[in-house]
Design a protein around this motif. Structure first.
Motif, PDB file in Angstrom:
ATOM      1  N   UNK A 297       7.933  55.352  61.280  1.00  0.00           N
ATOM      2  CA  UNK A 297       7.409  55.594  59.931  1.00  0.00           C
ATOM      3  C   UNK A 297       5.959  56.078  59.948  1.00  0.00           C
ATOM      4  N   UNK A 298       5.190  55.673  60.943  1.00  0.00           N
ATOM      5  CA  UNK A 298       3.793  56.104  61.007  1.00  0.00           C
ATOM      6  C   UNK A 298       3.665  57.569  61.424  1.00  0.00           C
ATOM      7  N   UNK A 299       4.751  58.135  61.980  1.00  0.00           N
ATOM      8  CA  UNK A 299       4.691  59.507  62.486  1.00  0.00           C
ATOM      9  C   UNK A 299       5.616  60.482  61.769  1.00  0.00           C
ATOM     10  N   UNK A 300       6.668  59.954  61.136  1.00  0.00           N
ATOM     11  CA  UNK A 300       7.669  60.826  60.513  1.00  0.00           C
ATOM     12  C   UNK A 300       8.000  60.307  59.125  1.00  0.00           C
ATOM     13  N   UNK A 301       8.038  61.220  58.174  1.00  0.00           N
ATOM     14  CA  UNK A 301       8.411  60.876  56.804  1.00  0.00           C
ATOM     15  C   UNK A 301       9.875  61.277  56.612  1.00  0.00           C
ATOM     16  N   UNK A 302      10.759  60.288  56.666  1.00  0.00           N
ATOM     17  CA  UNK A 302      12.199  60.542  56.542  1.00  0.00           C
ATOM     18  C   UNK A 302      12.808  59.402  55.748  1.00  0.00           C
ATOM     19  N   UNK A 303      13.329  59.707  54.590  1.00  0.00           N
ATOM     20  CA  UNK A 303      13.836  58.680  53.676  1.00  0.00           C
ATOM     21  C   UNK A 303      15.099  57.976  54.160  1.00  0.00           C
ATOM     22  N   UNK A 304      15.835  58.569  55.085  1.00  0.00           N
ATOM     23  CA  UNK A 304      17.091  57.984  55.541  1.00  0.00           C
ATOM     24  C   UNK A 304      16.937  57.110  56.789  1.00  0.00           C
ATOM     25  N   UNK A 305      15.711  56.771  57.141  1.00  0.00           N
ATOM     26  CA  UNK A 305      15.475  55.953  58.331  1.00  0.00           C
ATOM     27  C   UNK A 305      16.130  54.586  58.162  1.00  0.00           C
ATOM     28  N   UNK A 306      16.755  54.108  59.212  1.00  0.00           N
ATOM     29  CA  UNK A 306      17.390  52.802  59.209  1.00  0.00           C
ATOM     30  C   UNK A 306      16.331  51.703  59.234  1.00  0.00           C
ATOM     31  N   UNK A 307      16.743  50.507  58.826  1.00  0.00           N
ATOM     32  CA  UNK A 307      15.860  49.346  58.840  1.00  0.00           C
ATOM     33  C   UNK A 307      16.541  48.212  59.607  1.00  0.00           C
ATOM     34  N   UNK A 308      15.917  47.041  59.628  1.00  0.00           N
ATOM     35  CA  UNK A 308      16.493  45.922  60.387  1.00  0.00           C
ATOM     36  C   UNK A 308      17.866  45.515  59.868  1.00  0.00           C
ATOM     37  N   UNK A 309      18.063  45.559  58.544  1.00  0.00           N
ATOM     38  CA  UNK A 309      19.377  45.204  57.993  1.00  0.00           C
ATOM     39  C   UNK A 309      20.449  46.181  58.464  1.00  0.00           C
ATOM     40  N   UNK A 310      20.136  47.470  58.385  1.00  0.00           N
ATOM     41  CA  UNK A 310      21.078  48.490  58.857  1.00  0.00           C
ATOM     42  C   UNK A 310      21.303  48.351  60.357  1.00  0.00           C
ATOM     43  N   UNK A 311      20.260  48.015  61.086  1.00  0.00           N
ATOM     44  CA  UNK A 311      20.374  47.799  62.529  1.00  0.00           C
ATOM     45  C   UNK A 311      21.390  46.700  62.816  1.00  0.00           C
ATOM     46  N   UNK A 312      21.283  45.611  62.113  1.00  0.00           N
ATOM     47  CA  UNK A 312      22.196  44.495  62.339  1.00  0.00           C
ATOM     48  C   UNK A 312      23.637  44.884  62.027  1.00  0.00           C
ATOM     49  N   UNK A 313      23.826  45.677  60.973  1.00  0.00           N
ATOM     50  CA  UNK A 313      25.175  46.143  60.625  1.00  0.00           C
ATOM     51  C   UNK A 313      25.729  47.029  61.739  1.00  0.00           C
ATOM     52  N   UNK A 314      24.931  47.990  62.197  1.00  0.00           N
ATOM     53  CA  UNK A 314      25.382  48.881  63.263  1.00  0.00           C
ATOM     54  C   UNK A 314      25.741  48.096  64.525  1.00  0.00           C
ATOM     55  N   UNK A 315      24.894  47.156  64.880  1.00  0.00           N
ATOM     56  CA  UNK A 315      25.152  46.358  66.079  1.00  0.00           C
ATOM     57  C   UNK A 315      26.412  45.516  65.922  1.00  0.00           C
ATOM     58  N   UNK A 316      26.670  45.031  64.721  1.00  0.00           N
ATOM     59  CA  UNK A 316      27.886  44.236  64.482  1.00  0.00           C
ATOM     60  C   UNK A 316      29.146  45.092  64.625  1.00  0.00           C
ATOM     61  N   UNK A 317      28.975  46.418  64.536  1.00  0.00           N
ATOM     62  CA  UNK A 317      30.088  47.350  64.715  1.00  0.00           C
ATOM     63  C   UNK A 317      30.131  47.872  66.162  1.00  0.00           C
ATOM     64  N   UNK A 318      29.467  47.146  67.051  1.00  0.00           N
ATOM     65  CA  UNK A 318      29.442  47.434  68.484  1.00  0.00           C
ATOM     66  C   UNK A 318      28.725  48.720  68.872  1.00  0.00           C
TER      67      UNK A 318
END
Length: 150
Positions: A48-69
């Motif tokens: 976020x400090x280097x790129x302005x991108x509104x679709x960047x994942x966050x910790x919640x999305x990270x946990x969801x992705x990881x739960x899907x292996x």
């Protein structure tokens, strides 16, 4: 209007890449997410400090992705996150390495994570796509040995 350019990399030959002593990677799965969430957040904050991108994942999305292996790899420079890349089986996405990297770090990091995925899942190839306007990324993936699908 932009379009997607699809690439593949047959995992048969590694190109020479140098590794600095200070860098390493950390594989994040659903099993070690919680104890590494602070490092993951630091990588997100660096993005976020280097790129302005509104679709960047966050910790919640990270946990969801990881739960899907899915698997997240962090590039560490002296133990501090300096990049990340996601894998959903043989599909590579959301690759980022900080502009504060040292030359060669990106190539080493991505290649090592690809070979780690190859060994774990017995993969024969990795695929990804790049938006056609992202010339810098296109050059990087070609340098790493990816070929454009036609």
């Amino acid at each position: 209007m932009s379009y997607k350019i699809y690439f593949k990399h047959n995992l048969d030959v590694k190109i020479n890449s140098s590794k600095r002593e200070e860098i390493s990677f950390l594989k994040i799965t659903k099993n070690n997410f919680k104890e590494n969430s602070e490092l993951i957040q630091k990588s997100i904050d660096t993005f976020h400090s280097q790129i302005d991108w509104n679709d960047m994942w966050d910790l919640d999305e990270c946990e969801v992705r990881l739960s899907q292996d899915e698997i997240l790899y962090l590039l560490l420079d002296s133990g501090i996150p300096n990049g990340h890349v996601w894998y959903d089986s043989s599909y590579l996405y959301n690759a980022f390495v900080s502009e504060n990297r040292t030359s060669g770090d990106s190539l080493w990091f991505i290649q090592e994570t690809m070979w780690d995925m190859k060994e774990i899942f017995n993969l024969r190839r990795i695929s990804l796509y790049v938006d056609d306007w992202n010339i810098r990324a296109i050059k990087f993936w070609k340098k790493l040995g990816f070929v454009e699908l036609t």
